[in-house]
Design a protein around this motif. Sequence first.
Motif, PDB file in Angstrom:
ATOM      1  N   PRO A 163       0.660  -1.108  -0.460  1.00  0.00           N
ATOM      2  CA  PRO A 163      -0.087   0.332   0.076  1.00  0.00           C
ATOM      3  C   PRO A 163       0.374   1.164   0.521  1.00  0.00           C
ATOM      4  N   TYR A 164       1.758   1.772  -0.199  1.00  0.00           N
ATOM      5  CA  TYR A 164       2.695   1.774  -0.359  1.00  0.00           C
ATOM      6  C   TYR A 164       3.518   2.940  -1.761  1.00  0.00           C
ATOM      7  N   LYS A 165       2.187   2.695  -2.349  1.00  0.00           N
ATOM      8  CA  LYS A 165       2.671   3.548  -3.942  1.00  0.00           C
ATOM      9  C   LYS A 165       2.614   5.304  -3.979  1.00  0.00           C
ATOM     10  N   GLU A 166       1.969   5.542  -2.621  1.00  0.00           N
ATOM     11  CA  GLU A 166       1.962   6.403  -2.560  1.00  0.00           C
ATOM     12  C   GLU A 166       2.707   8.010  -2.115  1.00  0.00           C
ATOM     13  N   ALA A 167       2.645   6.315  -0.768  1.00  0.00           N
ATOM     14  CA  ALA A 167       3.473   6.987   0.048  1.00  0.00           C
ATOM     15  C   ALA A 167       5.028   7.485   0.407  1.00  0.00           C
ATOM     16  N   VAL A 168       5.526   7.409  -0.672  1.00  0.00           N
ATOM     17  CA  VAL A 168       6.628   7.307  -0.915  1.00  0.00           C
ATOM     18  C   VAL A 168       6.919   8.689  -1.651  1.00  0.00           C
ATOM     19  N   ILE A 169       6.134   9.050  -2.150  1.00  0.00           N
ATOM     20  CA  ILE A 169       6.141  10.342  -3.187  1.00  0.00           C
ATOM     21  C   ILE A 169       6.982  11.167  -2.084  1.00  0.00           C
ATOM     22  N   ASP A 170       6.850  11.636  -1.030  1.00  0.00           N
ATOM     23  CA  ASP A 170       7.307  13.020  -0.646  1.00  0.00           C
ATOM     24  C   ASP A 170       8.795  12.086  -0.358  1.00  0.00           C
ATOM     25  N   LEU A 171       9.845  11.026  -0.115  1.00  0.00           N
ATOM     26  CA  LEU A 171      10.440  10.741   0.659  1.00  0.00           C
ATOM     27  C   LEU A 171      11.988  10.337  -0.332  1.00  0.00           C
ATOM     28  N   ILE A 172      10.984  11.021  -1.585  1.00  0.00           N
ATOM     29  CA  ILE A 172      12.348  10.545  -2.943  1.00  0.00           C
ATOM     30  C   ILE A 172      12.520  11.795  -3.471  1.00  0.00           C
ATOM     31  N   ASP A 173      14.063  11.753  -3.927  1.00  0.00           N
ATOM     32  CA  ASP A 173      14.481  12.904  -4.225  1.00  0.00           C
ATOM     33  C   ASP A 173      13.721  13.547  -5.221  1.00  0.00           C
ATOM     34  N   ASP A 174      13.521  12.922  -6.846  1.00  0.00           N
ATOM     35  CA  ASP A 174      12.252  13.481  -7.902  1.00  0.00           C
ATOM     36  C   ASP A 174      11.885  12.243  -8.391  1.00  0.00           C
ATOM     37  N   LEU A 175      11.142  13.067  -9.107  1.00  0.00           N
ATOM     38  CA  LEU A 175      10.047  12.023 -10.005  1.00  0.00           C
ATOM     39  C   LEU A 175      10.032  12.644 -11.209  1.00  0.00           C
ATOM     40  N   ALA A 176      10.186  11.490 -12.551  1.00  0.00           N
ATOM     41  CA  ALA A 176       9.383  11.840 -14.054  1.00  0.00           C
ATOM     42  C   ALA A 176       8.629  11.770 -14.149  1.00  0.00           C
ATOM     43  N   PRO A 177       8.212  12.702 -14.858  1.00  0.00           N
ATOM     44  CA  PRO A 177       7.371  14.011 -15.391  1.00  0.00           C
ATOM     45  C   PRO A 177       5.246  12.594 -15.191  1.00  0.00           C
ATOM     46  N   ASP A 178       5.952  11.371 -15.396  1.00  0.00           N
ATOM     47  CA  ASP A 178       4.342  10.862 -15.427  1.00  0.00           C
ATOM     48  C   ASP A 178       4.407  10.588 -14.221  1.00  0.00           C
ATOM     49  N   ALA A 179       4.901  10.686 -13.083  1.00  0.00           N
ATOM     50  CA  ALA A 179       4.459   9.853 -11.913  1.00  0.00           C
ATOM     51  C   ALA A 179       4.644  11.348 -11.127  1.00  0.00           C
ATOM     52  N   ARG A 180       4.627  12.640 -11.478  1.00  0.00           N
ATOM     53  CA  ARG A 180       4.599  13.875 -10.884  1.00  0.00           C
ATOM     54  C   ARG A 180       3.066  13.723 -11.373  1.00  0.00           C
ATOM     55  N   ALA A 181       2.618  13.522 -12.709  1.00  0.00           N
ATOM     56  CA  ALA A 181       1.209  13.726 -12.938  1.00  0.00           C
ATOM     57  C   ALA A 181       0.573  12.660 -12.193  1.00  0.00           C
ATOM     58  N   ILE A 182       0.878  11.469 -11.820  1.00  0.00           N
ATOM     59  CA  ILE A 182      -0.405  10.377 -11.500  1.00  0.00           C
ATOM     60  C   ILE A 182      -0.352  10.340 -10.078  1.00  0.00           C
ATOM     61  N   GLY A 183       0.522  11.124  -9.603  1.00  0.00           N
ATOM     62  CA  GLY A 183       0.872  11.156  -7.417  1.00  0.00           C
ATOM     63  C   GLY A 183       0.954   9.701  -7.561  1.00  0.00           C
ATOM     64  N   ALA A 184       1.532   8.306  -7.698  1.00  0.00           N
ATOM     65  CA  ALA A 184       1.992   7.251  -7.191  1.00  0.00           C
ATOM     66  C   ALA A 184       2.920   6.982  -8.401  1.00  0.00           C
TER      67      ALA A 184
END
Length: 284
Positions: free
Chosen positions: A69-90
């Motif tokens: 259940p961690y696909k959203e919880a890790v978002i703000d614990l990593i350094d950067d997001l690819a554009p697709d992941a940033r748009a999706i929020g997971a």
Amino acid sequence: MRDRFLTGLIGYPIAHSAAPAMHEQAAAALGVHCHYQLIEVKGAGRDDLRAMLDGVRRLGFAGVNVTFPYKEAVIDLIDDLAPDARAIGAVNTIVVDGARLVGHNTDATGFARAIEPLLAASPRGPIALIGAGGVGKAIAFALAGFGVGELRIFDADAAKAAQLAGQLQDRHAVHAASVEIAVEAAAGLVNATPVGMLPSRETPVPDALLHSSMWVADAAYTPLWTPLLTTAKARGANVLTGRDLAINASADAFKLFTGLTPPHDAMANAFDAVMAARYAPPAT
């Protein structure tokens, strides 16, 4: 050229995952070595996740996948997001880039390739999406990318469904207040919840709502034939199991981790062998 890779999966429950076999056998087919470690932690909080990700950063991992259940919880614990992941929020894939952790989403690309033939062969119409969590978000964006006429999103957590519909409001996505409203006169239906994944034997959609003039897809693959798909097929609907999503998403993650294109047949054969061994009938 690097020829040894340490990768893995963070989530719970994941003992059933076919990912280790897919990644390790794809690597072997390419003449390199990959060890894919299951990191199964129940109820991990923010500090737990941060500690695990710090370990990924420091211990020589090329990257890790992340699942329920961690696909959203890790978002703000990593350094950067690819554009697709940033748009999706997971995020379902984290790549180690030097000392940085970069999040990607291969659920979206994997589902898009899995569903495209079915969409192309089916009449257009509203599509019901059940589940607005991590994989539901990715599937919603994948479907929106095909320009579907209306995407009706239902989740037991109404706020999550409303938020996802809001993210996609310019692409004809709406929040459905009930499963019945989401599925009424829909051309297609996707289950993006864990309902029907073992040990659950329930279904996210009442059987009476399924019929032969719709298609039905399930993101779960343990078992491949969930109660939802079994009933849908019995009623004459075209169905799509979670097989192709699992293989495609793993292939895209493997390429991000290693820089190498995995042989599709090696990944598919590994997945099928895991499924055959797990669900083989008992010996007589």
